[in-house]
Design an enzyme around this catalytic site. Structure first.
Site, PDB file in Angstrom:
ATOM      1  N   ASP A 325       0.934  -0.944   0.129  1.00  0.00           N
ATOM      2  CA  ASP A 325       0.083  -0.101   0.194  1.00  0.00           C
ATOM      3  C   ASP A 325       1.056   1.284  -0.037  1.00  0.00           C
ATOM      4  OD1 ASP A 325      -3.179   0.316   1.602  1.00  0.00           O
ATOM      5  OD2 ASP A 325      -2.069   1.690   0.216  1.00  0.00           O
ATOM      6  N   GLU A 522     -10.294   6.854   4.916  1.00  0.00           N
ATOM      7  CA  GLU A 522      -9.314   6.287   5.630  1.00  0.00           C
ATOM      8  C   GLU A 522      -9.264   6.797   7.205  1.00  0.00           C
ATOM      9  OE1 GLU A 522      -6.402   5.824   1.794  1.00  0.00           O
ATOM     10  OE2 GLU A 522      -5.720   5.367   3.697  1.00  0.00           O
TER      11      GLU A 522
HETATM   12  C1  GLC Z   1      -4.588   4.269  -0.068  1.00  0.00           C
HETATM   13  C2  GLC Z   1      -5.455   3.049   0.246  1.00  0.00           C
HETATM   14  C3  GLC Z   1      -5.654   2.097  -0.565  1.00  0.00           C
HETATM   15  C4  GLC Z   1      -5.504   2.685  -1.932  1.00  0.00           C
HETATM   16  C5  GLC Z   1      -3.716   3.021  -2.229  1.00  0.00           C
HETATM   17  C6  GLC Z   1      -3.576   3.929  -3.582  1.00  0.00           C
HETATM   18  O1  GLC Z   1      -3.737   4.884   1.196  1.00  0.00           O
HETATM   19  O2  GLC Z   1      -5.092   2.470   1.785  1.00  0.00           O
HETATM   20  O3  GLC Z   1      -6.845   1.378  -0.435  1.00  0.00           O
HETATM   21  O4  GLC Z   1      -5.645   1.590  -3.016  1.00  0.00           O
HETATM   22  O5  GLC Z   1      -3.648   4.022  -1.056  1.00  0.00           O
HETATM   23  O6  GLC Z   1      -4.476   5.330  -3.547  1.00  0.00           O
END
Ligand code: GLC
Length: 631
Positions: A325, A522
């Site tokens: 991530d 988030e």
């Molecule tokens: C974010 C998220 C994830 C996402 C990634 C790219 O922090 O946790 O779900 O796909 O970054 O945007």
């Protein structure tokens, strides 16, 4: 004649210090020889020119053969490039070629200047042209969070967030949504969707609850039909985009619902509650898995070899590739930034592609050093490349690397919006309906509408819409809930709207109050003290109540909200979740065009303090998991 030959007296042993010196020197020579061997083995295996007749370019060959051939031609730098994912804003012209980058992404809200399907296709082709200018012409794969539609793109169809889809209990509807989202993503040229989120939210205080299909793994497992919707029965179809099962694993189990926190649960519970949706996704052929920021009993998932390699890849048999991530490897040691130790820990845990949005150049250097030092085995690099290249071959990217510009008109099309409106209808959960006040009679009466989310497409869409966090206001095209109500009432009846309820009086037949949460994503959505209606909403409800008009509350929220205070005074309550751009679907239920069928995907707490509350625990929720009334 025999003579006895006696060996000359053994030369006296050198003194111990000199003996040690010789041993050291011998060891050093061996070490250097080993290092030279490692270097030679891992150095550029082939810097030959592009060969148009190479087997990897022959689409009639089995993918495994094509992978083997290509891998055998790649240098270490090219292999590391395939494992590197950079953010589009962080590369400059030529970087994709220079560093042989295997992937780019758009973070939430990272859009081209021209945020139209045409603008996206133009951007994508620009990067792809650079990728095809590399020595072996390996296409780059472009990832985006299309988590409830192609939600970065203005004018795209925005579907209900997963929590609302969970309320539908309709896996076939969700598969069709996947197919539709894939069309809109592919129409802009992109080939990889960081969806579905298969987290199992166990505490509604978590800011990502709405990205979950609900508290029961059964729902998320059943909704992995969206993987087939996105990818097709097999990768490589006309609108096939790579799906991503995320976030592996247990992000919905963290203590107190803290985003990126620690899931302090027994492995038995992790396997019973949080692993099954990933098993289902693997069974459905999901092409990628994204690792969770969170920890399992204190160990970061991004360094968790047992769960990522032994369980996901070996036990579940996942053959796609694992992506980290956003800057998540930085968190492994708890300090900011990433270190060589964190890079090797993540790769050796089983991560195949690393999302290093900004510091990707540094990452490339560090990983190269780790391979040269032997802390990351070449076999791990090759395994990661095999997994990534196999998906690119299966997607047909070598044959069709550039954007297909023939479907721009499909983005936000009427047909797609109709599907989204149906999903909105099916996601509505009727929680209270005193005296059968609902359904309201269409085309008649004096209807008063209040609430800050009644006429706000940003609020009804929630986070991950146009921007990462989403925002209130007319942020994109669609119909608000108020517009839907007007369509249902007028002509024949009248609709009066006042956000704070001022102006209401006894003359109205009913007051519809559309209240709830404003957008977040988030950790910005974490509510450690529980999820409640704020003062703005409570004041609006109080104003309506004083007027003595029957009140119907429509709750626009990403999760259950503590409604214990106003509930006794309202006649009806509908959980609308985060419906997206087709707000008219809410009015369809309020006015009986569609009788509610939604069922709660989460237990509804009696008070904010009751979280976490889940089916089967010893607590008594206000409305239990699975509850939902109809007409
Ligand atoms: C974010 C998220 C994830 C996402 C990634 C790219 O922090 O946790 O779900 O796909 O970054 O945007």
């Amino acid at each position: 004649m025999t003579t006895t030959v006696t060996a000359p007296p053994a030369a006296p042993l050198p003194p111990p210090s000199r003996r040690r010196g010789r041993l050291l020197a011998a060891g050093l020579v061996l070490l250097l020889a080993a290092a030279a061997a490692v270097y030679w083995l891992t150095r550029d295996t082939d810097d030959g020119a592009y060969d148009p007749d190479a087997p990897y370019l022959d689409a009639s060959r089995p993918v495994a053969e094509r992978v083997d051939d290509l891998l055998g031609r790649m240098t270490l730098d090219e292999k590391i490039g395939q494992m590197t994912q950079a953010e589009r804003r962080e590369v400059t012209t030529g970087d994709v070629t220079t560093y042989a980058l295997g992937s780019l992404l758009s973070g939430g809200g990272s859009v081209p200047d021209d945020n139209s399907p045409q603008g996206w296709a133009q951007m994508y082709d620009g990067f792809q042209t650079e990728a095809l200018a590399t020595r072996l012409r390996i296409p780059m794969i472009y990832g985006v969070d299309a988590v409830h539609g192609h939600n970065n793109v203005r004018g795209a169809t925005i579907f209900p967030h997963n929590i609302g889809l969970g309320a539908t209990r309709d896996p076939q509807l969700v598969r069709r949504i996947g197919e539709t989202v894939a069309v809109e993503v592919a129409a802009t040229g992109l080939d990889w969707d960081f969806a579905p989120c298969l987290c199992v939210a166990r505490d509604a205080r978590w800011g990502r609850t709405y990205e979950s299909f609900g508290e029961d793994p059964e729902i998320a497992s059943s909704m992995t039909t969206i993987v087939t919707g996105l990818q097709g029965e097999k990768l490589g179809g006309p609108n096939s985009v790579l799906a991503t099962a995320k976030h592996y694993v247990g992000d919905g189990a963290t203590l107190d619902g803290k985003d990126q926190g620690d899931a302090r649960i027994p492995e038995e519970e992790l396997r019973k509650i949080h692993l099954p949706p990933f098993q289902a996704a693997v069974k459905a052929g999901v092409g990628s898995v994204m690792v969770s920021f969170s920890s399992f009993n204190g160990e970061k998932l991004h360094a968790h070899r047992y769960l990522v390699t032994e369980v996901l890849k070996e036990e579940l048999g996942f053959t796609g590739f694992v992506v980290s991530d956003w800057n998540a490897i930085d968190q492994i040691d708890g300090a900011t930034g990433f270190t060589p130790a964190e890079v090797s820990a993540a790769i050796n845990a089983g991560i195949d592609m690393v999302m290093v949005p900004e510091r990707w150049r540094e990452f490339i250097t560090v990983l190269r050093d780790e391979v040269d030092a032997g802390t990351v085995p070449m076999a791990r690099i090759d395994d990661a490349n095999r997994r990534i290249l196999a998906k690119k071959f299966e997607l047909g990217m070598f044959e069709h690397p550039m954007a297909d510009r023939s479907q721009f008109d499909k983005v936000g099309s009427a047909a797609h919006r109709e599907l989204a409106r149906q999903a909105v209808r099916q996601s509505q959960v009727l929680l209270k309906n005193n005296g059968g006040i609902l359904p309201l009679k269409p085309k008649t009466g004096k209807v008063f509408v209040a609430g800050r989310s009644a006429d706000d497409i940003g609020n009804q869409s929630g986070g991950w819409t146009l921007t990462w966090q989403g925002s209130s206001g007319p942020i994109t095209e669609g119909t608000t809930i108020l517009q839907g109500i007007k369509e249902a009432v007028e002509p024949g009846g009248t609709v009066t709207y006042s956000a704070d309820g001022s102006g209401v009086d006894r003359g109205y037949d009913v007051a519809i109050a559309v209240v709830g949460e404003t957008p977040y994503a988030e950790y910005e959505g974490d509510r450690p003290d529980g999820v409640k209606l704020d003062k703005v909403d409570l004041d609006t409800l109080a104003t309506l109540r004083k007027a003595g008009v029957p009140v119907v509350v429509v709750l626009v929220s990403g999760r259950p909200v503590d409604v214990s205070a106003p509930l006794p005074q309202v006649q009806a309550l509908v959980a609308a979740w985060l419906p997206g751009t087709e707000g008219a679907g809410v009015a369809d239920v309020l006015f009986g065009a569609y009788a509610p069928t939604g069922k709660l995907p989460m237990s509804w707490p009696a008070t904010a303090a009751q979280e976490p509350v889940n089916s089967g625990d010893e607590k008594t929720p206000l409305f239990p998991y699975g509850f939902g009334l109809s007409y």
